[in-house]
Each structure stands twice: as structure tokens, then as C-alpha cells.
Write an enzyme that holds these catalytic residues in place. Structure first.
Site, mmCIF file in Angstrom:
data_model
loop_
_atom_site.group_PDB
_atom_site.id
_atom_site.type_symbol
_atom_site.label_atom_id
_atom_site.label_comp_id
_atom_site.label_asym_id
_atom_site.label_seq_id
_atom_site.Cartn_x
_atom_site.Cartn_y
_atom_site.Cartn_z
ATOM 1 N N GLY A 190 -66.645 -78.480 44.508
ATOM 2 C CA GLY A 190 -66.633 -77.568 45.645
ATOM 3 C C GLY A 190 -67.272 -76.227 45.376
ATOM 4 O O GLY A 190 -67.037 -75.266 46.103
ATOM 5 N N GLY A 191 -68.094 -76.137 44.302
ATOM 6 C CA GLY A 191 -68.775 -74.887 44.010
ATOM 7 C C GLY A 191 -67.932 -73.887 43.248
ATOM 8 O O GLY A 191 -68.401 -72.788 42.934
ATOM 9 N N HIS B 179 -80.490 -81.119 46.441
ATOM 10 C CA HIS B 179 -79.234 -81.805 46.127
ATOM 11 C C HIS B 179 -79.209 -83.080 46.970
ATOM 12 O O HIS B 179 -79.009 -83.034 48.174
ATOM 13 C CB HIS B 179 -78.069 -80.885 46.479
ATOM 14 C CG HIS B 179 -76.723 -81.449 46.169
ATOM 15 N ND1 HIS B 179 -75.666 -80.684 45.748
ATOM 16 C CD2 HIS B 179 -76.242 -82.711 46.207
ATOM 17 C CE1 HIS B 179 -74.608 -81.441 45.570
ATOM 18 N NE2 HIS B 179 -74.932 -82.689 45.845
ATOM 19 N N HIS C 17 -73.062 -72.668 46.740
ATOM 20 C CA HIS C 17 -72.777 -74.037 46.274
ATOM 21 C C HIS C 17 -71.885 -74.824 47.223
ATOM 22 O O HIS C 17 -71.403 -75.901 46.873
ATOM 23 C CB HIS C 17 -72.164 -74.029 44.865
ATOM 24 C CG HIS C 17 -72.898 -73.150 43.889
ATOM 25 N ND1 HIS C 17 -74.214 -73.373 43.552
ATOM 26 C CD2 HIS C 17 -72.525 -72.036 43.214
ATOM 27 C CE1 HIS C 17 -74.602 -72.438 42.703
ATOM 28 N NE2 HIS C 17 -73.597 -71.617 42.483
ATOM 29 N N ARG D 264 -64.253 -90.284 45.272
ATOM 30 C CA ARG D 264 -63.489 -90.231 46.521
ATOM 31 C C ARG D 264 -64.472 -90.303 47.681
ATOM 32 O O ARG D 264 -65.683 -90.294 47.488
ATOM 33 C CB ARG D 264 -62.709 -88.919 46.602
ATOM 34 C CG ARG D 264 -63.603 -87.690 46.404
ATOM 35 C CD ARG D 264 -62.884 -86.388 46.645
ATOM 36 N NE ARG D 264 -63.621 -85.237 46.192
ATOM 37 C CZ ARG D 264 -64.631 -84.670 46.838
ATOM 38 N NH1 ARG D 264 -65.052 -85.186 47.977
ATOM 39 N NH2 ARG D 264 -65.240 -83.602 46.351
#
Length: 636
Positions: free
Chosen positions: A164-165, A208, A234, A296
Site C-alpha cells: 500500500g505504499g 507498474h 505509491h 489476495r
């Protein structure tokens, strides 16, 4: 086959899982914290169990309480959604030891990919290309300095745990490494309980691109790629599938590498293999490297669903029930193009600060898949991620899908909290993005233009003022009225000339308003859609504007109290107080660190000066507007 499913999550992903589970005929059990007692996922479920207080540590991170809730309600399986406990191998083992089915991968697979350093070593062994870097056990500052120099600046610092950055920093030169390392470690320790770092070579024109994989524990398939390059700090903002500029050769190479990664750990269920891609000169089969694997379901999984026609949650439930993979690789095909935009309650012009508020109005247009965990009347609280919805669209090709995204953003209506809608619309209109020229630096390069907040025009202000002048606000529309009004958009004058006619003077411009039936026209133009809530009106013009009546006494009191005080911009935990009373500071110096809505926010000195008073100590939970630091008054 289990007949009852407990969803160990909240918000939009809990609602998403409930819908697919009910379509399979499953009974659904929700869990909730005190802050979520009346939440949408609770209302959608067949049964709901309270698991604790508002803070995640007191509720959604309580694996023992969640398992008890499953056993109490007769659930045979637990779906973790994403976040919280979804990638916690200890929770997986506890679920299985309780005789329940975990809808997701094995604890062994999660552990294999849970720490980025070990995952990279495993992927290199499996023949998956990895970014040059350092992922060793020696975490001393000296070793990390040496390794950063060996890799060559710029480098990326990454927490080995989590995602999650959080715990990520780009370091352009050696002089900035120590401060970035301290900050990244602090954020990683708070978020994941692990301060270990890895170092990667920073790709200066990075894209990304991630590949959706699905396995049954023995074999795996891929469901093609998603481009997630539009990021801020991010954090993904808009995702799409397929990736712009993707060729068959690169897609084949990336898909094969992702399947090798999944099969190397005996992966079961939905997962994502993330690659960093060198965007300079176009995509190449030798120009991508493994970053990490998310064990996940991903937030952006709906774009894959729309271009493949696959319900990934349904697949998860089927494989968890013991069925084999629902399709072979040759059965899967791409169809059209899809975008997902993440709609948040956040104040973009103020630096994307997370926001709270009760949703006075929420409406999504036709033609948009809106995955949301809230409805009109619900509250965005400070305890969790401030996402309002994921807006997902599909088209025959990228151009038509982008047009659908722009229409959807333009017609989405939210009142009661500030949002990033205007920012998302600016991205959808960005010439480079429209041309498919995306990389992770796009937003940062054009941040000023993308976050520019246009002031409301005279017609918007006039509409808000006339709306606020309806009975109940102290005005009388059936008699002449001449009144100066202070609004959040500035002062103006309202002149009522009868029940159906008015003039509003904004600065040096005059807007004439005429009522026709139940609606008003302003300078001959039809009123915009609008919603009144309390002493505010939200006008859904080209850009959404909230215009509020200002209490002049409150404004004067606030202005007098503000002075030289640094306040908490939002509710949160004061993680660090970096200064002491009597200390001299310069403009821009680090004063304090506030942790709010899962992010770290650094508060800096607005000017040179001396710290006169510290109002709150580190470790305190503070409300928005709490005075934290007072500077000595500047000499005049």
C-alpha cells in the site's frame, strides 16, 4: 460445500463479496466494529456480529474474535477480502485449526511472498526476472548505505513487509538516505511491526503493470494484465486493463513469468504478481522485473472482471470448496478495455488530506459499475480508509472506455464531504494519459495543473445563495429583500424582487435569477443539479462546489485563535513530536508526524521562528483542529 460464509472485512470489499456469495446461494455473515454498526455491509448480510471497538486493532484485526463469530453463526468458511488479516498466515492457520475453510491461499504460500526480500530470492530461483537491489539480513545503516551506493542512485527504499505504499521512499542521492531511511522505518514499524528494508534500483521511467493469476494449489492460469501506473505517493489512483502499448510478445512473457511465480509456491485462489516495467522506448519482453506478489484479491480486480467476463470472487468460492480451476489458459480471452477510478473523501488542494463527513447525497450514474461500501446518510469516519467507491467502466476499446470514464466521473454526485472527483476528472482529461503515455511519475510531474481548484463562478454562487434563501434560513421570498451575505466563496448581495425574481451581486458581476415552475434559471441558463444540506449547498457544475453560509462570529473567533498555531489537519495519532519548547526552527523544518487513515503526514514549520509551546505529546490521539504547536509571535 459450506453453506454459510463469514466476511472478515468491511466497506466496499465486504459488500462485493456478499453479492457474489449470495448469487451462489450462500448465507452471509458480516462482522462490524462500533463505528460500523449501521454500515452498508452489515445491512446487506444475513447476520452480523459485533467484534469490538472502532480502531482496527480492537476489531477487524482481532482474528480470535472473528473466528469465534464464524463458529457462533455456523459459518463454514471465512473470506478475508483484502487488507486487515487477508495476508496474515497466522490467521489462516488459526482458521483451519478451528475446522473452517479459509477462502484464499495457504499460510505457506503467504509466508513465501509476505516478505519482499525472501520473495525476490524465491522468484529468482523460479526464473522470474527481479529488479537489481539488496534484500539481505544485515539491516545496519552502514550496510544499507554501501548497498545503495553499489546499486546506484536513484534507489527505492521498501519495507520488506506489507504494501500500500507504506514504508516506501525514493532517494535521489546519498545525502538524503539517512532521513528517508528513518522515516520509512518508522512508517513500516507502525504499519507492519517490521522495520526491515530492502533497496531496489529506481527505474526513472517506470510503469507498474501487474498480472492477475489464479491457482488451485497445483496449477495456475493468468487473466492478463492491468496497468496501475497512475499513482500518487505509491497509492494507485486509476487502473486499466489491458495495459496501453502491450504487445502479444510482452503479454506472453509476463503471463508466463506470473504463472511460474504462482506455481512455484503452490498458489491457491486469486493473486497478483506485480512487475516494474521500463517505459522508456516502449514495452519489451526483457524490460520487466518482479516487484512483489499480493496473495489476495486486489482492490482493482474489477477491471479484470470486465475484460474477461470472470467473477473472481465466484472463482475463489468454487476453488475454496474443492473444485478445480474453472478454466484453462486457452479458455480465457480479452474483450474490450476497462478503467477503475478510486473515489476518495479527501481534500486534494490541501495536499490530499483524508476527509470525514456524513454523506448528505450520493448518486452514481447509469453505465458505471460503482463498488461502494457506503450510501447516502452514511458517515466517512477517521478510523478507516476514506474510500467512497470504485468507479469502473468498460468499452469496446481504450478510447470509448476513457470516454465512458469521463462521463461517469462528470455525473457522479457526492455531497457532505470533499472528494477527489475533480482530480480524477483532470486525470481523465490529461493529454498524456489519453494517449496512453503513462508512467508512475505522471501525476507528480503535472501535480499543479491536476490539483488546481477552480473557484466557483458567479452563477454557481448565485444558485447556492438563492437555494440557501429558501424558508427556514430567515429570508422571506414573498417580500423585497436586500441583504449582504457572507459565504465560503466570498461575500455577495442578494436582492429579492418578488417570489420568482432575484438578483445576486458577486464581486462586480450581477446574476439575474428567475423561477420557472419549481426551478430557477440564472442569466437564462438552467440551474445545475444541487443538494442543500444544513447551511450548505453542493452544486454539481462542471466541477462540484460546496457553498456554505459563514457565521461571521465563528470566522472572527477562528481567525483570532489561528495566529501562529499549528493545528492537527485531521483526526489521528501524533506519532512524533520533533521539536521542543524554546527551539529555533526554519520554514519547512519537520515539526511533528501525524498518523491518520493509515498514512503518515509530516507537519512542517510555516515560517522561521521559535517554539513557544507544545500543546500535545507524542502518542496522543488528537481531533482535527487540535492545537499542537505554537510559535512565538513574529515581530512586526
Amino acid at each position: 460445500m459450506f453453506d454459510t460464509l463469514l466476511i472478515a472485512n468491511r466497506g466496499e470489499i465486504a459488500c462485493r463479496v456478499i453479492r457474489s456469495a449470495k448469487a451462489r446461494g450462500l448465507r452471509c455473515v458480516a462482522v462490524y466494529s462500533d463505528a460500523d454498526r449501521d454500515a452498508l455491509h452489515v445491512r446487506l448480510a444475513d447476520a452480523a456480529v459485533r467484534i469490538g471497538g472502532a480502531a482496527p486493532a480492537d476489531s477487524y484485526l482481532r482474528g480470535d474474535r472473528i473466528i469465534d463469530a464464524a463458529l457462533e453463526t455456523g459459518a463454514g468458511a471465512i473470506h478475508p477480502g483484502y487488507g486487515f488479516l487477508s495476508e496474515n498466515p497466522d490467521f489462516v492457520e488459526a482458521v483451519e485449526q478451528a475446522g473452517l475453510v479459509f477462502v484464499g491461499p495457504s499460510a505457506q504460500a503467504i509466508r513465501a511472498m509476505g516478505l519482499k526480500d525472501r520473495a525476490k530470492a524465491l522468484m529468482e530461483k523460479a526464473g522470474v526476472p527481479a529488479v537489481p537491489g539488496y534484500h539481505g539480513s544485515d539491516q545496519s545503516d552502514a550496510r544499507l548505505r554501501d548497498e545503495a551506493a553499489r546499486v546506484g542512485y536513484p534507489v527505492m527504499l521498501k519495507a520488506v513487509a506489507g504494501g500500500g505504499g507504506k514504508g516506501m521512499r525514493i532517494v535521489a542521492e546519498a545525502a538524503g538516505l539517512d532521513e528517508a531511511l528513518a522515516s520509512a522505518r518508522a512508517e513500516a514499524g507502525a504499519a507492519f511491526g517490521n522495520t526491515d528494508m530492502l533497496i531496489e534500483k529506481y527505474i526513472e521511467t517506470p510503469r507498474h503493470i501487474e498480472v492477475q493469476v489464479f491457482g488451485d494449489g497445483e496449477r495456475a492460469v493468468h487473466l492478463f494484465e492491468r496497468d496501475c501506473s497512475l499513482q500518487r505517493r505509491h497509492q494507485k489512483v486509476i487502473e486499466e486493463a489491458p495495459a496501453p502499448g502491450m504487445t502479444d510478445a510482452v503479454r506472453t512473457a509476463m503471463g508466463a513469468a506470473a504463472v511460474r511465480a504462482a506455481e512455484a509456491i503452490g498458489y491457491k485462489g486469486a493473486g497478483t504478481v506485480e512487475f516494474i516495467v521500463d517505459g522508456a522506448g516502449g514495452l519489451r519482453p526483457d524490460g520487466f522485473w518482479f516487484m512483489e506478489m499480493n496473495t489476495r484479491l486486489q482492490v482493482e480486480h474489477p477491471v479484470t472482471e470486465l475484460v474477461t467476463g470472470v467473477d473472481l470472487v465466484d472463482w475463489q468460492l468454487r476453488v475454496a470448496a474443492g473444485e478445480p480451476l474453472p478454466a484453462a489458459q486457452e479458455d480465457l480471452a480479452l474483450s474490450g478495455h476497462a478503467f477503475e477510478a478510486r473515489l476518495y473523501a479527501e481534500d486534494v488542494p490541501a495536499g490530499f488530506l483524508p476527509a470525514t463527513g456524513r454523506l448528505a447525497h450520493l448518486d452514481f450514474p447509469d453505465g458505471v459499475r460503482a463498488d461502494s461500501g457506503v450510501a447516502a446518510g452514511d458517515e466517512i469516519t477517521p478510523y478507516y480508509d476514506p474510500m467512497i467507491a470504485k468507479l469502473v467502466v468498460h468499452g469496446a476499446d481504450r478510447e470509448s472506455a476513457l470516454a465512458a470514464l469521463l462521463r461517469g466521473l462528470s455525473r457522479t454526485q457526492v455531497a457532505g464531504t470533499v472528494t477527489n472527483l475533480a482530480f480524477l476528472k483532470a486525470l481523465a482529461l490529461h493529454a498524456g494519459f489519453a494517449a496512453g503515455e503513462v508512467d508512475t511519475g505522471l501525476i507528480a510531474r503535472d501535480i499543479d495543473a491536476l490539483t488546481e481548484a477552480p473557484a466557483p463562478g458567479p452563477q454557481v454562487i448565485a444558485q447556492a445563495v438563492v437555494t440557501l434563501a429558501e424558508p427556514g434560513q430567515g429570508f422571506t421570498l414573498w417580500a423585497p429583500l436586500h441583504r449582504r451575505i457572507e459565504t465560503s466563496a466570498g461575500p455577495c448581495t442578494l436582492i429579492m424582487e418578488g417570489p420568482d425574481r432575484a438578483r445576486v451581486i458577486v464581486a462586480d458581476q450581477q446574476v439575474r435569477a428567475i423561477r420557472q415552475g419549481d426551478s430557477w434559471r440564472f442569466d437564462g441558463q438552467a440551474a445545475w443539479p444541487a443538494v442543500r444540506h444544513g447551511n450548505a449547498v453542493t452544486v454539481f457544475a462542471e466541477v462540484t462546489h460546496e457553498i456554505t453560509l459563514v457565521d461571521l462570529l465563528e470566522r472572527a473567533a477562528y481567525a483570532g485563535a489561528l495566529g501562529d498555531t499549528i493545528e492537527a489537519p485531521m483526526p489521528g495519532l501524533l506519532r512524533e513530536m520533533a521539536v521542543a519548547e524554546g527551539q529555533q526552527v526554519a520554514e519547512g523544518d519537520r515539526l511533528a508526524v501525524l498518523e491518520a487513515m493509515k498514512m503518515e503526514h509530516v507537519l512542517r514549520a510555516p515560517r522561521d521562528g521559535c517554539i513557544a509551546r507544545i500543546g500535545v505529546q507524542a502518542g496522543a490521539q488528537v481531533a482535527a483542529g487540535t492545537p499542537l504547536i505554537e510559535l512565538e509571535k513574529a515581530e512586526t
